[in-house]
Design an enzyme around this catalytic site. Structure first.
Site, short mmCIF file in Angstrom:
data_model
loop_
_atom_site.label_atom_id
_atom_site.label_comp_id
_atom_site.label_asym_id
_atom_site.label_seq_id
_atom_site.Cartn_x
_atom_site.Cartn_y
_atom_site.Cartn_z
N CYS A 158 22.13 23.24 25.01
CA CYS A 158 21.78 22.85 23.64
C CYS A 158 20.94 23.93 22.97
O CYS A 158 21.06 24.16 21.77
CB CYS A 158 21.05 21.51 23.64
SG CYS A 158 22.16 20.12 24.00
N GLU A 216 21.30 16.73 20.53
CA GLU A 216 21.25 17.94 19.72
C GLU A 216 22.66 18.42 19.38
O GLU A 216 22.94 18.79 18.24
CB GLU A 216 20.53 19.08 20.47
CG GLU A 216 19.15 18.74 20.98
CD GLU A 216 19.14 18.24 22.42
OE1 GLU A 216 18.25 18.67 23.17
OE2 GLU A 216 20.01 17.43 22.79
N CYS A 243 18.10 21.22 26.73
CA CYS A 243 18.59 21.94 27.90
C CYS A 243 19.05 23.33 27.46
O CYS A 243 19.08 23.64 26.27
CB CYS A 243 19.75 21.18 28.55
SG CYS A 243 21.26 21.18 27.56
N HIS A 301 24.99 15.70 24.36
CA HIS A 301 23.56 15.55 24.12
C HIS A 301 23.30 15.31 22.64
O HIS A 301 24.12 15.64 21.78
CB HIS A 301 22.82 16.80 24.58
CG HIS A 301 22.81 16.95 26.07
ND1 HIS A 301 22.10 17.94 26.71
CD2 HIS A 301 23.42 16.24 27.06
CE1 HIS A 301 22.26 17.83 28.02
NE2 HIS A 301 23.06 16.81 28.26
#
Length: 132
Positions: free
Chosen positions: A89, A59, A86, A57
């Site tokens: 993260c 992040e 999410c 992801h």
């Protein structure tokens, strides 16, 4: 947030492109977008358009990119991300010491946002449709 959306355009993912910028003392200290780990082909989905489980992801990419540098201090930073984090993260954000998250799109699950708030991270939804 506009810069994070522009950064998302670097992603090779077809299903969804997400960008993240980490800011501290009014300076961008790291950036990331969703994609494959270093050394992997820039293909995020299989032939059925299902995202590979190893895709990172935005992040996570921004946090780990900063961790690889000698300037790895994210303590007190703000993370601008085009989609809400999410839960996985959110855990990384908390552990990195990031104190503020600004996001532009709500994800179907809110558990990441709820965890950030529980940890005392300031969370701000910036509706991309209202941004000028």
């Amino acid at each position: 947030m506009r810069m994070a959306r522009i950064w998302a355009e670097n992603s090779y993912c077809k299903r969804r492109q997400v960008g993240a910028l980490m800011v501290k003392n009014n300076m961008i200290i790291s950036d990331g977008y969703n994609g494959t780990p270093s050394g992997f082909p820039n293909v995020c989905e299989d032939e059925n358009n299902v995202t590979f489980p190893y895709v990172l992801h935005a992040e996570a990419n921004a946090i780990t990119k900063l961790a690889r540098t000698s300037n790895s201090c994210s303590e007190g930073a703000t993370l601008y991300v085009t989609a809400s984090p999410c839960i996985e993260c959110a855990k990384l954000i908390i552990q990195a010491g990031i104190k503020r998250v600004v996001y532009g799109e709500k994800y179907r699950l809110s558990d990441g946002i709820e965890l950030l708030e529980r940890a005392g991270v300031e969370v701000v939804f910036l509706d991309v449709h209202e941004e000028k």
